[in-house]
Scaffold this motif. Structure first.
Motif, PDB file in Angstrom:
ATOM      1  N   GLY A 152      16.106  20.303  15.087  1.00  0.00           N
ATOM      2  CA  GLY A 152      17.145  19.555  15.773  1.00  0.00           C
ATOM      3  C   GLY A 152      17.559  18.303  15.023  1.00  0.00           C
ATOM      4  N   VAL A 153      16.585  17.589  14.458  1.00  0.00           N
ATOM      5  CA  VAL A 153      16.896  16.362  13.721  1.00  0.00           C
ATOM      6  C   VAL A 153      17.695  16.677  12.461  1.00  0.00           C
ATOM      7  N   LYS A 154      17.279  17.722  11.732  1.00  0.00           N
ATOM      8  CA  LYS A 154      17.998  18.091  10.509  1.00  0.00           C
ATOM      9  C   LYS A 154      19.380  18.653  10.824  1.00  0.00           C
ATOM     10  N   LYS A 155      19.502  19.367  11.947  1.00  0.00           N
ATOM     11  CA  LYS A 155      20.773  19.954  12.338  1.00  0.00           C
ATOM     12  C   LYS A 155      21.816  18.873  12.595  1.00  0.00           C
ATOM     13  N   PHE A 156      21.407  17.779  13.219  1.00  0.00           N
ATOM     14  CA  PHE A 156      22.332  16.704  13.570  1.00  0.00           C
ATOM     15  C   PHE A 156      22.117  15.474  12.687  1.00  0.00           C
ATOM     16  N   HIS A 157      21.748  15.728  11.437  1.00  0.00           N
ATOM     17  CA  HIS A 157      21.462  14.630  10.508  1.00  0.00           C
ATOM     18  C   HIS A 157      22.655  13.688  10.370  1.00  0.00           C
ATOM     19  N   GLN A 158      23.866  14.236  10.290  1.00  0.00           N
ATOM     20  CA  GLN A 158      25.044  13.391  10.091  1.00  0.00           C
ATOM     21  C   GLN A 158      25.286  12.456  11.262  1.00  0.00           C
ATOM     22  N   TYR A 159      24.806  12.835  12.426  1.00  0.00           N
ATOM     23  CA  TYR A 159      24.982  11.983  13.604  1.00  0.00           C
ATOM     24  C   TYR A 159      23.814  11.007  13.790  1.00  0.00           C
ATOM     25  N   LEU A 160      22.629  11.384  13.327  1.00  0.00           N
ATOM     26  CA  LEU A 160      21.421  10.608  13.609  1.00  0.00           C
ATOM     27  C   LEU A 160      21.034   9.654  12.487  1.00  0.00           C
ATOM     28  N   SER A 161      21.409   9.979  11.260  1.00  0.00           N
ATOM     29  CA  SER A 161      20.989   9.156  10.131  1.00  0.00           C
ATOM     30  C   SER A 161      21.525   7.735  10.254  1.00  0.00           C
ATOM     31  N   GLY A 162      20.616   6.769  10.160  1.00  0.00           N
ATOM     32  CA  GLY A 162      20.998   5.370  10.246  1.00  0.00           C
ATOM     33  C   GLY A 162      21.165   4.847  11.654  1.00  0.00           C
ATOM     34  N   ARG A 163      20.879   5.663  12.649  1.00  0.00           N
ATOM     35  CA  ARG A 163      21.004   5.236  14.037  1.00  0.00           C
ATOM     36  C   ARG A 163      19.676   5.401  14.767  1.00  0.00           C
ATOM     37  N   ALA A 164      19.456   4.583  15.760  1.00  0.00           N
ATOM     38  CA  ALA A 164      18.257   4.691  16.590  1.00  0.00           C
ATOM     39  C   ALA A 164      18.516   5.715  17.691  1.00  0.00           C
ATOM     40  N   PHE A 165      17.564   6.609  17.883  1.00  0.00           N
ATOM     41  CA  PHE A 165      17.720   7.641  18.906  1.00  0.00           C
ATOM     42  C   PHE A 165      16.363   7.952  19.518  1.00  0.00           C
ATOM     43  N   THR A 166      16.380   8.671  20.628  1.00  0.00           N
ATOM     44  CA  THR A 166      15.163   9.014  21.362  1.00  0.00           C
ATOM     45  C   THR A 166      15.000  10.517  21.406  1.00  0.00           C
ATOM     46  N   ILE A 167      13.780  10.983  21.124  1.00  0.00           N
ATOM     47  CA  ILE A 167      13.454  12.405  21.170  1.00  0.00           C
ATOM     48  C   ILE A 167      12.622  12.663  22.421  1.00  0.00           C
ATOM     49  N   LEU A 168      13.078  13.562  23.272  1.00  0.00           N
ATOM     50  CA  LEU A 168      12.342  13.945  24.469  1.00  0.00           C
ATOM     51  C   LEU A 168      11.661  15.284  24.233  1.00  0.00           C
ATOM     52  N   THR A 169      10.418  15.380  24.619  1.00  0.00           N
ATOM     53  CA  THR A 169       9.667  16.623  24.447  1.00  0.00           C
ATOM     54  C   THR A 169       8.789  16.866  25.656  1.00  0.00           C
ATOM     55  N   ASP A 170       8.573  18.148  25.961  1.00  0.00           N
ATOM     56  CA  ASP A 170       7.661  18.495  27.045  1.00  0.00           C
ATOM     57  C   ASP A 170       6.290  18.894  26.502  1.00  0.00           C
ATOM     58  N   HIS A 171       6.074  18.683  25.189  1.00  0.00           N
ATOM     59  CA  HIS A 171       4.783  18.978  24.557  1.00  0.00           C
ATOM     60  C   HIS A 171       4.112  17.633  24.256  1.00  0.00           C
ATOM     61  N   LYS A 172       3.236  17.202  25.142  1.00  0.00           N
ATOM     62  CA  LYS A 172       2.690  15.851  25.082  1.00  0.00           C
ATOM     63  C   LYS A 172       1.940  15.528  23.793  1.00  0.00           C
ATOM     64  N   PRO A 173       1.172  16.466  23.191  1.00  0.00           N
ATOM     65  CA  PRO A 173       0.460  16.104  21.959  1.00  0.00           C
ATOM     66  C   PRO A 173       1.357  15.612  20.838  1.00  0.00           C
ATOM     67  N   LEU A 174       2.617  16.038  20.813  1.00  0.00           N
ATOM     68  CA  LEU A 174       3.520  15.605  19.746  1.00  0.00           C
ATOM     69  C   LEU A 174       3.857  14.121  19.846  1.00  0.00           C
ATOM     70  N   VAL A 175       3.761  13.552  21.047  1.00  0.00           N
ATOM     71  CA  VAL A 175       4.078  12.138  21.213  1.00  0.00           C
ATOM     72  C   VAL A 175       3.133  11.272  20.394  1.00  0.00           C
ATOM     73  N   SER A 176       1.860  11.645  20.375  1.00  0.00           N
ATOM     74  CA  SER A 176       0.884  10.883  19.595  1.00  0.00           C
ATOM     75  C   SER A 176       0.784  11.385  18.161  1.00  0.00           C
ATOM     76  N   LEU A 177       1.037  12.667  17.945  1.00  0.00           N
ATOM     77  CA  LEU A 177       0.882  13.224  16.604  1.00  0.00           C
ATOM     78  C   LEU A 177       2.021  12.806  15.688  1.00  0.00           C
ATOM     79  N   LEU A 178       3.242  12.797  16.208  1.00  0.00           N
ATOM     80  CA  LEU A 178       4.408  12.405  15.418  1.00  0.00           C
ATOM     81  C   LEU A 178       5.093  11.190  16.017  1.00  0.00           C
TER      82      LEU A 178
END
Length: 348
Positions: free
Chosen positions: A86-112
C-alpha cells in the motif's frame, strides 16, 4: 501554454522523458485528452472485470493477489507485505507527507513502529522492509478487526493475474545455505524438512507461523510462542531470525558435529547461536561438554595470581611479621619475626 509556464517558472525538462504531440496522456490514475479528464482504463479494469458473486462465499472471501512465493510467507510477513504494498502503491501521494497506517494486526505496531527498532532476531525479509519504510514519515495505529470495516470490494475480488513478483535471492537464509555447501554436513535441508514434518511440536509451530497463532498455546509450545513475531518458514523449515530451529530427532547429530573439535562450552555456544536453535540448546551443550574428558582437560583455567615479594628492610626491627600458631599440645603460640635479622619471639 504549458511550455510557456514552464519557462516562466524556470523548470528544466529531460528530453528523453518527454513526449510531444500526444493525443492523450495518463498521469496519476487519470487520462488527459481533448475531452478533458477521465479515469485511466487500466485502473478501472478491476471494477469492470470483477466477477459476479454467485454465493455468499463469493462476497466475503478474501483471495488476495499474492505471488506463489509470497503465499508461503508467515502470517506476520503477509500482513507486513500488505502494508508495504500500500505504501509503495501510493508513493507519489505519501512521499514527504506525514500519514497514519491503521492495521488490525497488533504485532506490527511494535515490530514496524515509527520510533522502534526492528528486533535483532527478526527475519531478513522483515528487516529489509523496515529499512524501506524508514524513508516515510508515518505513525502506526492498531484498530481491531471488528471495527476495521473500510476494506473495499476490490481488495476481496482481485483480478486473476499473477503479479510479477519473485522471491528475492538475497532473502536466502545463511544457515540453510551453509547446510547445503558444507561437505561433511550432519544434516541436509531435505532431511531437516522431513524431520520437521514428523516432529509434532515443530510441525504445529510451522502451521501456526503460516496460518496465525492462537491466543493460548500449550506449555510445551511456550518457548516458540514467546518468539512468535520473529519466526518464519523457508523451504519447509522453521527459522528464528536467521537461525534454523532443529527438530528433536536431529539434536544428537548436530550436537555431535558441534562437539567434534572439542572447543569447549563457550565456543560451542557461540557457534550454535550463529546458526541454530532449539529449546534448551545451551543446557544440552553444557551437558555434553562436562561429560567429555577432553573438553575438561583443555578448558581454560583461571590465571594464577603472581607472587608479591617483600622488599628487603634496611635495618633490624623496621618490619615485623606477627601471627598465631596452634593449637599445639593444647596451647596457642604468639609468634613474632623480624624481617631483617629473622629473629623469633615465641610466647604462649
Amino acid at each position: 501554454m504549458v511550455l510557456q509556464r514552464r519557462a516562466n517558472l524556470g523548470l528544466r525538462l529531460k528530453l528523453a522523458k518527454c513526449a510531444f504531440l500526444q493525443k492523450e496522456i495518463s498521469y496519476l490514475g487519470h487520462t488527459i485528452n481533448s475531452h478533458g479528464l477521465a479515469p485511466d482504463k487500466k485502473k478501472v479494469m478491476a471494477i469492470q472485470a470483477a466477477p459476479e458473486p454467485k454465493k455468499c462465499y463469493g462476497i466475503t472471501v478474501l483471495l488476495g493477489s499474492l505471488a506463489e512465493a509470497e503465499r508461503r510467507y508467515a502470517q506476520i510477513d503477509r500482513e507486513a507485505l500488505a502494508l508495504l504494498f500500500g505504501v509503495k502503491k501510493f508513493h507519489q501521494y505519501l512521499s514527504g507527507r506525514a500519514f497514519t497506517i491503521l492495521t488490525d494486526h497488533k504485532p506490527l505496531v511494535s515490530l514496524l513502529g515509527e520510533n522502534k527498532g526492528v528486533p535483532l532476531m527478526a527475519s531478513g525479509r522483515m528487516q529489509r522492509w523496515a529499512i524501506m519504510l524508514c524513508g516515510y514519515q508515518y505513525k502506526r495505529r492498531y484498530r481491531p478487526g471488528t471495527t476495521n470495516a473500510n476494506a473495499d470490494a476490490l481488495s476481496r475480488l482481485p483480478l486473476s493475474v499473477k503479479p510479477e513478483v519473485t522471491e528475492n535471492p538475497s532473502e536466502s537464509v545463511l544457515s540453510l545455505h551453509i547446510l547445503e555447501i558444507t561437505p561433511a554436513r550432519p544434516i541436509t535441508t531435505v532431511q531437516l524438512r522431513q524431520f520437521t514434518d514428523r516432529d509434532g511440536q515443530l510441525a504445529t509451530v510451522r502451521h501456526s507461523v503460516l496460518s496465525g497463532w492462537q491466543r493460548e498455546v500449550d506449555s510445551e509450545l511456550r518457548h516458540y510462542w514467546n518468539h512468535r513475531h520473529e519466526l518464519s518458514v523457508l523451504g519447509g523449515c522453521v527459522l528464528w531470525g536467521s537461525r534454523v530451529i532443529i527438530p528433536q530427532k536431529a539434536w544428537p547429530m548436530v550436537l555431535e558435529e558441534l562437539h567434534e573439535p572439542h572447543p569447549g562450552v563457550s565456543e560451542m555456544r557461540s557457534l550454535a547461536r550463529s546458526y541454530i536453535w532449539w529449546p534448551g540448546l545451551d543446557a544440552d551443550i553444557e551437558k555434553i561438554a562436562k561429560s567429555c574428558g577432553t573438553c575438561q582437560e583443555h578448558q581454560r583455567s583461571p590465571p594464577k595470581a603472581p607472587l608479591h615479594p617483600w622488599a628487603q628492610p634496611e635495618r633490624a626491627w623496621s618490619r615485623l611479621h606477627i601471627d598465631f600458631a596452634g593449637p599445639f599440645l593444647g596451647r596457642w603460640f604468639f609468634i613474632l619475626s623480624d624481617a631483617y635479622s629473622k629473629w623469633l619471639e615465641v610466647n604462649h
